[in-house]
Design a protein around this motif. Structure first.
Motif, mmCIF file in Angstrom:
data_model
loop_
_atom_site.group_PDB
_atom_site.id
_atom_site.type_symbol
_atom_site.label_atom_id
_atom_site.label_comp_id
_atom_site.label_asym_id
_atom_site.label_seq_id
_atom_site.Cartn_x
_atom_site.Cartn_y
_atom_site.Cartn_z
ATOM 1 N N PRO A 45 12.211 0.876 -46.701
ATOM 2 C CA PRO A 45 12.734 -0.038 -47.877
ATOM 3 C C PRO A 45 11.924 0.174 -49.242
ATOM 4 O O PRO A 45 12.355 0.412 -50.087
ATOM 5 C CB PRO A 45 12.637 -1.300 -47.238
ATOM 6 N N LEU A 46 10.663 0.383 -48.998
ATOM 7 C CA LEU A 46 9.711 0.719 -50.169
ATOM 8 C C LEU A 46 9.990 1.890 -50.654
ATOM 9 O O LEU A 46 10.378 2.041 -52.148
ATOM 10 C CB LEU A 46 8.192 0.769 -49.763
ATOM 11 N N ASN A 47 10.483 3.105 -49.994
ATOM 12 C CA ASN A 47 10.845 4.463 -50.699
ATOM 13 C C ASN A 47 12.236 4.113 -51.532
ATOM 14 O O ASN A 47 12.346 4.640 -52.359
ATOM 15 C CB ASN A 47 10.990 5.447 -49.664
ATOM 16 N N GLU A 48 13.027 3.467 -50.843
ATOM 17 C CA GLU A 48 14.265 3.040 -51.486
ATOM 18 C C GLU A 48 14.278 2.318 -52.886
ATOM 19 O O GLU A 48 14.887 2.510 -53.833
ATOM 20 C CB GLU A 48 15.179 2.163 -50.595
ATOM 21 N N LEU A 49 13.283 1.282 -52.745
ATOM 22 C CA LEU A 49 12.998 0.513 -53.994
ATOM 23 C C LEU A 49 12.410 1.461 -54.957
ATOM 24 O O LEU A 49 12.710 1.505 -56.011
ATOM 25 C CB LEU A 49 11.763 -0.590 -53.531
ATOM 26 N N LYS A 50 11.533 2.446 -54.667
ATOM 27 C CA LYS A 50 10.892 3.356 -55.494
ATOM 28 C C LYS A 50 11.691 4.081 -55.999
ATOM 29 O O LYS A 50 12.042 4.453 -57.398
ATOM 30 C CB LYS A 50 9.953 4.212 -54.905
ATOM 31 N N GLN A 51 12.799 4.732 -55.358
ATOM 32 C CA GLN A 51 13.857 5.531 -55.857
ATOM 33 C C GLN A 51 14.901 4.489 -56.898
ATOM 34 O O GLN A 51 15.344 5.478 -57.782
ATOM 35 C CB GLN A 51 14.756 6.080 -54.745
ATOM 36 N N ASN A 52 15.164 3.482 -56.303
ATOM 37 C CA ASN A 52 15.980 2.615 -57.331
ATOM 38 C C ASN A 52 15.284 2.436 -58.624
ATOM 39 O O ASN A 52 15.975 2.489 -59.631
ATOM 40 C CB ASN A 52 16.382 1.243 -56.408
ATOM 41 N N LEU A 53 14.226 2.222 -58.642
ATOM 42 C CA LEU A 53 13.288 1.899 -59.942
ATOM 43 C C LEU A 53 13.097 3.081 -60.790
ATOM 44 O O LEU A 53 13.471 2.900 -61.815
ATOM 45 C CB LEU A 53 11.956 1.538 -59.607
ATOM 46 N N THR A 54 12.984 4.288 -60.048
ATOM 47 C CA THR A 54 13.126 5.439 -60.842
ATOM 48 C C THR A 54 14.277 5.838 -61.401
ATOM 49 O O THR A 54 14.227 6.011 -62.465
ATOM 50 C CB THR A 54 12.589 6.665 -59.830
ATOM 51 N N LYS A 55 15.135 5.448 -60.678
ATOM 52 C CA LYS A 55 16.690 5.701 -61.220
ATOM 53 C C LYS A 55 17.115 4.950 -62.456
ATOM 54 O O LYS A 55 17.568 5.166 -63.602
ATOM 55 C CB LYS A 55 17.633 5.639 -60.415
ATOM 56 N N GLY A 56 16.574 3.595 -62.255
ATOM 57 C CA GLY A 56 16.916 2.549 -63.104
ATOM 58 C C GLY A 56 16.084 2.896 -64.648
ATOM 59 O O GLY A 56 16.525 2.779 -65.570
ATOM 60 N N TRP A 57 14.562 3.520 -64.396
ATOM 61 C CA TRP A 57 14.061 3.798 -65.573
ATOM 62 C C TRP A 57 14.664 4.863 -66.155
ATOM 63 O O TRP A 57 14.699 4.972 -67.322
ATOM 64 C CB TRP A 57 12.707 4.006 -65.144
ATOM 65 N N GLN A 58 15.024 6.272 -65.449
ATOM 66 C CA GLN A 58 15.719 6.966 -65.978
ATOM 67 C C GLN A 58 16.934 6.678 -66.836
ATOM 68 O O GLN A 58 17.412 7.118 -67.997
ATOM 69 C CB GLN A 58 16.197 8.226 -64.948
ATOM 70 N N ASP A 59 17.971 5.496 -66.046
ATOM 71 C CA ASP A 59 19.100 5.158 -66.885
ATOM 72 C C ASP A 59 18.655 4.554 -68.106
ATOM 73 O O ASP A 59 19.263 4.575 -69.267
ATOM 74 C CB ASP A 59 19.969 4.137 -66.111
#
Length: 188
Positions: free
Chosen positions: A90-104
């Protein structure tokens, strides 16, 4: 046994057991916790046959909902197992979601405009500070060349000579019999 005589309350412990309620069917019909009897008459314009069809349809829809819940639960367990095997926590998923959100955010027009505005403001601020620094430097140079500053500098030089003497400039080397230590860098 017809479907109307089955207990259709999905929370009932008798669900699907074929319990016969034929002796009480005319008085009470259980529909997901609701009771239709003489105290609770049918809505106006609804016949007993239509009500029975609606109850049957409700039973089918509720069974479908339960089936879909079971399928969804199984799919969620399977997805969790696949994620575990892939090492996705879940932590990795959160990191991926945050990274994608920041890129957006970075690709959004509002961010680009804000970044451009801040960049221009930074350039203008840098130019203003540079101009102020140049002006201060020029002013200090003018001040150093002024008669007042030269007079002050001369007076300080004379004071230093009187306090330290000629040794302060490294002109004289202390003899071994000298009892006073010399300072290499006087504080003046």
């Amino acid at each position: 046994m017809d479907p109307a005589s089955q207990d259709i309350n999905l929370n009932s412990p008798n669900k699907g057991l074929g319990v016969d309620h034929s002796d009480t069917q005319s008085d009470v019909v259980v529909v997901e916790g609701a009771v239709a009897n003489s105290v609770n008459p049918l809505p106006p314009g609804l016949t007993e046959e239509e009500a029975e069809e609606l109850r049957t349809e409700l039973t089918k829809v509720e069974e479908e909902i339960n089936t879909l819940r079971q399928v969804l639960s199984a799919k969620e367990r399977h997805a969790a197992e696949l994620k575990r095997k892939l090492g996705l926590s879940p932590l990795n998923e959160l990191k991926q979601n945050l990274t994608k959100g920041w890129q957006d955010v970075q690709t959004s027009n509002a961010y680009k405009k804000t970044q451009e505005t801040l960049s221009q403001a930074g350039q203008k601020t840098s130019a203003a500070i540079s101009t102020v620094g140049t002006a201060i430097s020029r002013r200090l140079g003018d001040m150093r060349n002024s008669a007042t500053f030269k007079s002050f500098e001369d007076k300080m030089g004379n004071l230093k000579y009187k306090v330290v003497g000629p040794r302060g400039n490294g002109d004289a080397i202390g003899s071994p019999t000298d009892t006073t230590p010399t300072q290499e860098n006087p504080p003046f």
